[in-house]
Write a protein that holds these residues in place. Sequence first.
Motif, PDB file in Angstrom:
ATOM      1  N   GLN A 232      42.801 -15.152  75.362  1.00 15.15           N
ATOM      2  CA  GLN A 232      43.039 -16.503  75.892  1.00 15.15           C
ATOM      3  C   GLN A 232      44.114 -17.209  75.066  1.00 15.15           C
ATOM      4  O   GLN A 232      44.954 -17.935  75.609  1.00 15.15           O
ATOM      5  CB  GLN A 232      41.730 -17.294  75.891  1.00 15.15           C
TER       6      GLN A 232
ATOM      7  N   HIS B 265      44.603 -27.740  85.699  1.00 14.19           N
ATOM      8  CA  HIS B 265      44.853 -26.670  86.675  1.00 14.19           C
ATOM      9  C   HIS B 265      45.801 -25.613  86.117  1.00 14.19           C
ATOM     10  O   HIS B 265      45.657 -24.423  86.433  1.00 14.19           O
ATOM     11  CB  HIS B 265      45.398 -27.274  87.967  1.00 14.19           C
TER      12      HIS B 265
ATOM     13  N   GLN C 263      43.646 -23.458  83.728  1.00 16.18           N
ATOM     14  CA  GLN C 263      42.682 -22.660  84.467  1.00 16.18           C
ATOM     15  C   GLN C 263      43.359 -21.582  85.306  1.00 16.18           C
ATOM     16  O   GLN C 263      42.793 -20.501  85.499  1.00 16.18           O
ATOM     17  CB  GLN C 263      41.818 -23.567  85.339  1.00 16.18           C
TER      18      GLN C 263
ATOM     19  N   ARG D  66      43.403 -18.689  83.186  1.00 18.62           N
ATOM     20  CA  ARG D  66      42.107 -18.308  82.619  1.00 18.62           C
ATOM     21  C   ARG D  66      41.968 -18.751  81.168  1.00 18.62           C
ATOM     22  O   ARG D  66      41.600 -17.985  80.273  1.00 18.62           O
ATOM     23  CB  ARG D  66      41.880 -16.798  82.733  1.00 18.62           C
TER      24      ARG D  66
ATOM     25  N   GLY E 212      40.332 -22.092  78.759  1.00 20.62           N
ATOM     26  CA  GLY E 212      39.320 -23.131  78.843  1.00 20.62           C
ATOM     27  C   GLY E 212      39.873 -24.532  78.687  1.00 20.62           C
ATOM     28  O   GLY E 212      39.739 -25.149  77.621  1.00 20.62           O
TER      29      GLY E 212
ATOM     30  N   ALA F 223      39.666 -28.493  80.183  1.00 21.56           N
ATOM     31  CA  ALA F 223      38.747 -29.341  80.952  1.00 21.56           C
ATOM     32  C   ALA F 223      39.116 -30.805  80.747  1.00 21.56           C
ATOM     33  O   ALA F 223      39.388 -31.220  79.607  1.00 21.56           O
ATOM     34  CB  ALA F 223      37.303 -29.115  80.525  1.00 21.56           C
TER      35      ALA F 223
ATOM     36  N   TYR G  68      31.404 -23.150  86.878  1.00 24.19           N
ATOM     37  CA  TYR G  68      31.616 -24.093  87.978  1.00 24.19           C
ATOM     38  C   TYR G  68      30.827 -23.740  89.230  1.00 24.19           C
ATOM     39  O   TYR G  68      30.953 -24.418  90.247  1.00 24.19           O
ATOM     40  CB  TYR G  68      33.110 -24.153  88.315  1.00 24.19           C
TER      41      TYR G  68
ATOM     42  N   TYR H  75      36.801 -24.838  92.457  1.00 29.82           N
ATOM     43  CA  TYR H  75      36.998 -24.383  91.077  1.00 29.82           C
ATOM     44  C   TYR H  75      36.152 -23.154  90.747  1.00 29.82           C
ATOM     45  O   TYR H  75      35.973 -22.825  89.577  1.00 29.82           O
ATOM     46  CB  TYR H  75      36.620 -25.487  90.086  1.00 29.82           C
TER      47      TYR H  75
ATOM     48  N   TYR I 253      37.350 -20.831  88.139  1.00 33.01           N
ATOM     49  CA  TYR I 253      37.806 -21.395  86.878  1.00 33.01           C
ATOM     50  C   TYR I 253      36.916 -20.918  85.736  1.00 33.01           C
ATOM     51  O   TYR I 253      35.732 -20.633  85.913  1.00 33.01           O
ATOM     52  CB  TYR I 253      37.802 -22.921  86.941  1.00 33.01           C
ATOM     53  N   LEU I 254      37.515 -20.853  84.555  1.00 34.95           N
ATOM     54  CA  LEU I 254      36.819 -20.377  83.365  1.00 34.95           C
ATOM     55  C   LEU I 254      35.979 -21.508  82.801  1.00 34.95           C
ATOM     56  O   LEU I 254      36.507 -22.580  82.493  1.00 34.95           O
ATOM     57  CB  LEU I 254      37.842 -19.912  82.331  1.00 34.95           C
ATOM     58  N   GLY I 255      34.696 -21.287  82.677  1.00 37.81           N
ATOM     59  CA  GLY I 255      33.815 -22.340  82.188  1.00 37.81           C
ATOM     60  C   GLY I 255      33.006 -21.888  80.994  1.00 37.81           C
ATOM     61  O   GLY I 255      32.261 -20.919  81.074  1.00 37.81           O
TER      62      GLY I 255
ATOM     63  N   THR J 164      33.135 -26.920  77.293  1.00 35.55           N
ATOM     64  CA  THR J 164      33.907 -27.717  78.246  1.00 35.55           C
ATOM     65  C   THR J 164      33.050 -28.709  79.022  1.00 35.55           C
ATOM     66  O   THR J 164      33.581 -29.629  79.651  1.00 35.55           O
ATOM     67  CB  THR J 164      34.635 -26.814  79.263  1.00 35.55           C
TER      68      THR J 164
END
Length: 792
Positions: free
Chosen positions: A257, A307, A310, A313, A315, A317, A524, A530, A533-535, A539
């Motif tokens: 990441q 956006h 995300q 990929r 994190g 928020a 998410y 979303y 999206y990576l959560g 976050t």
Amino acid sequence: MQGLEGIRVVEVGQMVAVPWATRLIADLGAEVVKVEPLDGDRSRRRGPFPGKPDISQSGLFTHLNLNKKSVVADLADAAGRSHLRELISSADLLIHDLAPDFADATGLHESELTQDHPSLVTVSVTPFGRSGPYSRWRAEDLQLIHGGGWGWLTPGCSEDAELPPLKPAGQQAGFQIGFAAATIALGALDRALRTGHGEYLDLAGMAYIASMLEGGFISWSYLNEIPGRTGTRILNPWRIFEVKDGRIFIVCVENDQWERLKEVMGTPEWSQMEIFDTQEGRYEAEDLLHMWLGEWAAPQSVMDLFHLGQANRIGFAPVNTIEQMLDDPHLQARDFLVEVDQPGLGKIILPGPPARLSNPWWSIRQPAPELGAHQGVGFDQPRVVPVNSKKVPSRPLDGVTVADFTWVWAGPFCTMHLAHLGAEVIKVESRQAPDLGRRLPIHSVNHEATPNTNGYFNQWGQGKKSVTLDLSTAEGQAIAKQIAVQCDLVVSNYATGVMDRFGLGYDDLAAERPDVIVGAISGYGHYGPYRHYLGYGPTTAPLSGLSSMTGHEGGKPEEVGVSLGDPAAGIATAYLLMAALIARRRTGEGQLIDTSLWEATASSAVEGWMQHVLTGNQPDLCGNRDPIMAPHNLYRCQGEDNWVAISCSSDQEWQAMASLLGINDSRFLTAASRKEFENQLDAQIETWTSTRDQWDVTRLLQDVGIPAMPSLDARALDQDPHLNARGFIERLNHQEVGALAHTGVPWLLHDGPNGVRTPAPMLGQHTEEILSSLLGLSDSEIIHLRDHNILS
């Protein structure tokens, strides 16, 4: 009959934990009768209110008490106690928060209840439990947050060591304890309905908060380090940044990441410095890392960054306000925003369920009740008659099997609670890609680092079994599917789509077992704009509005000390799994539980949410203070960085405290005037506390009925006489690290065995056992699989 229809619940509770637990159960169809004192639940007087205070218009009470009936009873009076006993005699479940001595005097002693009502499940929810040195002490949310160690970690990485530990905004202890109470209540109720054998569960709030400290406790027992509100995080980058039109949170948990973040930034020269190549280097140079990253982010807008990150990929928020969440397209698409028509308040938008259900049992059937609106009315629904069988002392979920496809924290936190309740939890792992919890830099300093010496995994893996499979192979996937369909419950928290790629998605499993119950946890949720999206847990405080409401007065929005989305989503999923298990035994129907870390966390941001909905205002940052109560703060004590949390919720409490401290000041006679002169009030109290030991202050105040508790760190929790007396600190002998301290089970059973059954498993320790006992494979079949590297 759907969900929990026909389940009868008596609630005797005020403020948050117990009312939230019973509302969670009521939302799935159970019938809840709330027994209130003559002047009503305290939350009726707390607000927030749309105008002048009116007990019929309290936002907090409204949210916590939808789908319930209200009766009033004076439990100090014989007639009131008789009314309560009458309700209990026809109930399946009793959840209460009465202080131990008063509960006993009311006829709610565990021995009396289990004798008179053998199939009844009772959950007592008190600050410190019914036994132990602190069992008669009092506490508000403030004392539980600080006494349980959460406050000591908050906000995390503070740049000002002079600022005190911090309480997250709202009633976070109450909501998380409420989720836990609902979970263990339904787990015990499942057994009661199957066997006719009830249970009395003694849940201690302090212990539950101490059980959700992420790496906070195990950093002490494994690294000999005491994490706190200052210092540097192990993983970097990790911070809230101020940008053009708000604030953005950025975290990189894995090295790949960070590599993608460098590309997103255009690979600036500073990012190529060798020190930033590793997690260790980024830890050492986190001040430079965050300075340069902040300079890159500053001129950009929040949602553009969200956006952009995300899409790669990473994190990212937004630090949302409640207003921003109400307008969010993802929450709208997932029907998280629910309209409720509440008399006196009109139509208002509230947070919806903490997860989406494929069988839609969740519903708001009736508004929060007026005080005593159902006086003289009993239960409407016919009672579910339990099956009676021979009583054998056991844990509630003994005999229940769980296929565990989880990693890091949210999923393991969920399945750990199922193991604590007695389930056989089978963790499916891979040697090629071990759980991140086995790889984080929290290995025992006294042992050579292996996948089995990590404190993070060993904390959240307690009581489980481990099977290793190569899920990149068709054979490994086929065995994993067999395990899943053979088990009673399936839990995963991989990113959206991963289980589908392994052929283990809900549709794949339901094709072979239509009544399969799956708890699928993700950042998410599994549908909505979303969904990919990576959560991560960190976050969710920014996403849910909690960060925007948490912080010191005059300061900036802060994090909440732990990655709250993980335990919040984990325990919310556990509660829904227990409800689904009960429902399947009655209806034969399965369930897909689609839990979003964001939504599970937002479910507890209620006071701020209701303030915005009812008044249009965002709550101000107030540190450890409270919108209503004064005093309500953390006060310096004798020694270095020693603090005590003190609060008074009534004039009577304040009068007792003022008498003890020798304060005779007309400015402090009423709650309103104490709030008006709160700075002066706090100064006088700190003059008294600053010359005294924090435990002496605590005992002096508790002796006269004032909620007080030191702000405790991990070492203090490990050595705490109350937690140890209740068996909460576990020191089971692990094959590689020996008997290191872990936090254990925060409740006690009256009839069943207590404590954690086994330490966390070695990687693949139970592979052959499970393949043989659960799947019936022969020795030769297992040898064949091992020879072909399928069991790796």
